[in-house]
Design an enzyme around this catalytic site. Structure first.
Site, PDB file in Angstrom:
ATOM      1  N   ASP A   8     -15.602  47.760  28.342  1.00 51.93           N
ATOM      2  CA  ASP A   8     -16.091  49.144  28.355  1.00 51.93           C
ATOM      3  C   ASP A   8     -17.219  49.273  27.334  1.00 51.93           C
ATOM      4  OD1 ASP A   8     -14.877  49.399  25.875  1.00 51.93           O
ATOM      5  OD2 ASP A   8     -13.525  51.021  26.451  1.00 51.93           O
ATOM      6  N   CYS A  65     -12.087  45.814  25.202  1.00 49.77           N
ATOM      7  CA  CYS A  65     -12.424  47.223  24.962  1.00 49.77           C
ATOM      8  C   CYS A  65     -12.431  47.406  23.441  1.00 49.77           C
ATOM      9  CB  CYS A  65     -11.487  48.173  25.714  1.00 49.77           C
ATOM     10  SG  CYS A  65      -9.754  48.148  25.223  1.00 49.77           S
ATOM     11  N   THR A  67      -9.885  48.089  21.404  1.00 47.11           N
ATOM     12  CA  THR A  67      -8.733  47.386  20.820  1.00 47.11           C
ATOM     13  C   THR A  67      -8.192  46.275  21.709  1.00 47.11           C
ATOM     14  OG1 THR A  67      -7.266  48.962  21.902  1.00 47.11           O
ATOM     15  CG2 THR A  67      -7.934  49.480  19.631  1.00 47.11           C
ATOM     16  N   GLY A  70      -5.990  49.391  25.868  1.00 49.12           N
ATOM     17  CA  GLY A  70      -6.098  50.217  27.077  1.00 49.12           C
ATOM     18  C   GLY A  70      -6.456  49.400  28.306  1.00 49.12           C
ATOM     19  N   HIS A  98       3.621  29.824  27.334  1.00 49.57           N
ATOM     20  CA  HIS A  98       4.975  30.341  27.561  1.00 49.57           C
ATOM     21  C   HIS A  98       5.023  31.487  28.573  1.00 49.57           C
ATOM     22  CE1 HIS A  98       6.751  28.778  23.481  1.00 49.57           C
ATOM     23  NE2 HIS A  98       6.168  27.827  24.201  1.00 49.57           N
ATOM     24  N   HIS A 133      10.438  28.449  30.758  1.00 54.98           N
ATOM     25  CA  HIS A 133       9.487  29.566  30.777  1.00 54.98           C
ATOM     26  C   HIS A 133       9.219  30.046  32.198  1.00 54.98           C
ATOM     27  CE1 HIS A 133       8.944  28.819  26.579  1.00 54.98           C
ATOM     28  NE2 HIS A 133       8.523  27.583  26.812  1.00 54.98           N
TER      29      HIS A 133
END
Ligand code: RB5
Length: 148
Positions: A8, A65, A67, A70, A98, A133
């Site tokens: 973004d 983005c 962080t 989102g 994993h 896994h």
């Protein structure tokens, strides 16, 4: 290997750096993100890259983005997507080894460009270990079925 990258407006510069970095390494990179002067609601980009991964248009996705949160939440709404937010390379490697993650996400407001490069390298160079896994990762599909 084909990589879908999405971002973004909070991550335009870092997207460019990572796109160039991966292209120089020989990956085919498809840009689903936005460029200078544009803004976008990150869920739309997360969904687009999620669909590209789920439909095998690309092998893996990289989402950025502010962080990483989102845009990864949006991608994870697409059935078959396993998107992980990582701020360091160890989690990025384990997410593939994993959790069989097929999308890595991080934040342009959280990590610098060198750490971001280490994150994508660790993710792309790791392999899913299967075994115990695999049973656990298959349980994600059961959750998706129960949501239908
Ligand atoms: C956009 O300002 C910001 O909210 C977005 O990039 C992201 O951090 C959301 O999770």
């Amino acid at each position: 290997m084909r990589i879908g990258i999405g971002n973004d407006h909070a991550a335009i510069e870092l997207k460019k750096e990572i796109l160039n970095y991966l292209s120089e390494k020989g990956y085919e990179v498809i840009n689903f993100g936005i460029n200078e002067g544009e803004t976008v609601d990150y869920p739309n980009i997360g969904e687009e890259v999620g669909n590209a991964v789920a439909n095998n248009i690309v092998d893996y996705g990289v989402l950025i983005c502010g962080t990483g949160v989102g845009i990864s939440l949006a991608a994870n709404k697409v059935n078959g997507v396993r998107a992980c937010v990582c701020s360091e390379p160890t989690t990025a490697s384990l997410a593939k080894r994993h959790n069989n993650a097929n999308i890595i996400a991080f934040g342009a407001r959280i990590v610098g460009v060198e750490v971001a490069k280490d994150i994508v390298d660790s993710f792309l160079n790791a392999s899913f270990e299967g075994g115990r896994h695999l049973r656990r990762v298959n349980l994600f599909k059961d959750i998706e079925e129960r949501q239908k």
